[in-house]
Design an enzyme around this catalytic site. Structure first.
Site, PDB file in Angstrom:
ATOM      1  N   ASP A  82       0.861  -1.175   0.000  1.00  0.00           N
ATOM      2  CA  ASP A  82       0.000   0.000   0.000  1.00  0.00           C
ATOM      3  C   ASP A  82       0.906   1.236   0.000  1.00  0.00           C
ATOM      4  OD1 ASP A  82      -2.454   1.490   0.347  1.00  0.00           O
ATOM      5  OD2 ASP A  82      -1.798   1.814   2.417  1.00  0.00           O
ATOM      6  N   ASP A 108      -0.174   5.122   0.748  1.00  0.00           N
ATOM      7  CA  ASP A 108      -0.406   6.123   1.792  1.00  0.00           C
ATOM      8  C   ASP A 108      -0.321   5.492   3.174  1.00  0.00           C
ATOM      9  OD1 ASP A 108      -0.972   8.969   1.712  1.00  0.00           O
ATOM     10  OD2 ASP A 108      -2.297   8.444   0.041  1.00  0.00           O
ATOM     11  N   ASP A 160      -1.340  -0.415   6.007  1.00  0.00           N
ATOM     12  CA  ASP A 160      -1.554   0.274   7.282  1.00  0.00           C
ATOM     13  C   ASP A 160      -3.015   0.265   7.702  1.00  0.00           C
ATOM     14  OD1 ASP A 160      -2.234   2.163   5.182  1.00  0.00           O
ATOM     15  OD2 ASP A 160      -2.335   3.683   6.754  1.00  0.00           O
TER      16      ASP A 160
END
Ligand SMILES: [Mg+2]
Length: 342
Positions: A26, A28, A225
């Site tokens: 991922d 961001d 995250d």
């Protein structure tokens, strides 16, 4: 151990970048935040790549085409090719191409990334409900998206045209705070039309399928995250995952996670790619990891010992996830987590 029965984080005696052939990262909150590289990301990714791990970047953000994302990564010190970037725009374009005739017109409510992805699948972007579209594609359009675009989608959908959305993330992080994401824009159209879109992005299977098709990964590790996109997407795809604590998920949320949100591994940041993971083992009436033992006593989560704080968190996850079974642990982890300084 099947994913459905995970009651503690897994151990790995080998470094994760050797145990898995491809990292599906991922962006961001993992690689960058607000235009800046996240601490330890650049050097950790460089070392993992030098060790032979294939790195791919998987984003629900449909605004920018892969060329722009790869350029941004390269500028940050993470060299990437457009082919290393997989977006929800690509996943929704494939989903649509599977259901529409070749050359079908698609009303685009979104950005350049969506238009590029649709053309790549032989579909023809159009701008108006009066252009006789065969479908509507909605993706994040950035701050310049005007209200009239939602109206255009509503007109087409009211005429019976099928509706597709790249992703339904309600929010998107920006340098100035949390902004409405594509999921919020999809809600606007949903409220106006009463219709339901087909959605491609994480945590749904079309995005995972797109990622595996494009990377050829045989033993992928999802690195993210967010529990409800990255980790749930890995769970739905039946692959292992690493949660890093550099983004939106904090330790207390991880401890409370329901089964589909429990990662295989947890680490502070991307340095976790380069190491193994200690085992979480049964210890008395609780679970031990490194120098720590965690248990549930009198309705409280109790943490004892000392050492690496990540080991303490892993032990806490073992105690809480076992106690919660197939649900979410409702016990207050605040005191135990505060002891770890997490
Ligand atoms: Mg993220």
């Amino acid at each position: 151990m099947s994913q459905a029965s995970r009651t503690r984080p897994s151990g790995s005696s080998t470094a994760l970048n050797e145990a898995y052939d491809t990292a599906l990262l991922d962006l961001d909150g993992v690689v960058y935040a607000g235009g800046h590289a996240i601490v330890h990301a650049v050097e950790s990714l460089g070392e993992a790549r030098d060790g032979g791990m294939h790195l791919a970047y998987v984003t629900n953000n449909a605004l920018r085409p892969p060329t722009a994302v790869a350029e941004h990564l390269t500028e940050l010190g993470v060299p990437a090719e457009p082919a290393d970037v997989i977006t929800s725009a690509q996943a929704v374009a494939r989903l649509m191409a599977d259901q529409l005739p070749a050359g079908a017109r698609v009303l685009v409510v979104g950005g350049e990334g969506l238009r590029v992805a649709l053309r790549e699948r032989g579909l023809v972007p159009v701008e108006s409900a009066d252009d006789e579209p065969a479908a509507v594609a909605q993706g994040y359009g950035g701050p310049d998206m005007t209200w009239g675009r939602f109206a255009e989608a509503a007109y087409a959908i009211a005429r019976g045209v099928p509706w597709f959305a790249s992703n339904t993330d309600l929010t998107i992080p920006s340098a100035r705070g949390i902004a409405p994401g594509n999921g919020a824009a999809v809600e606007v159209v949903r409220i106006a039309t009463g219709a339901e879109p087909q959605v491609a992005g994480k945590p749904l299977p079309p995005m995972h399928r797109e990622t595996v098709l494009r990377t050829g990964a045989e033993r992928p590790l999802v690195v993210g995250d967010r529990l409800d996109t990255d980790i749930e997407g890995a769970f739905n795809g039946g692959v292992d995952s690493l949660l890093v604590l550099t983004g939106v998920t904090d330790a207390a949320q991880l401890v409370a996670a329901e089964p589909k949100h429990r990662p295989t591994y947890v680490d502070a940041d991307l340095r976790g790619l380069l190491t193994g993971q200690p085992e979480v083992v049964r210890a008395g009436d609780g679970f031990g990891c490194g120098g720590w033992t965690a248990s549930v006593r009198g309705g409280d989560l109790v943490l004892e010992g000392d050492g690496d704080v990540l080991d303490g968190l892993r032990a806490l996850c073992g105690a809480a996830w076992s106690y919660a079974g197939d649900g979410s642990c409702r016990l207050d982890a605040g005191k135990a987590v505060a002891r770890l300084g997490l």
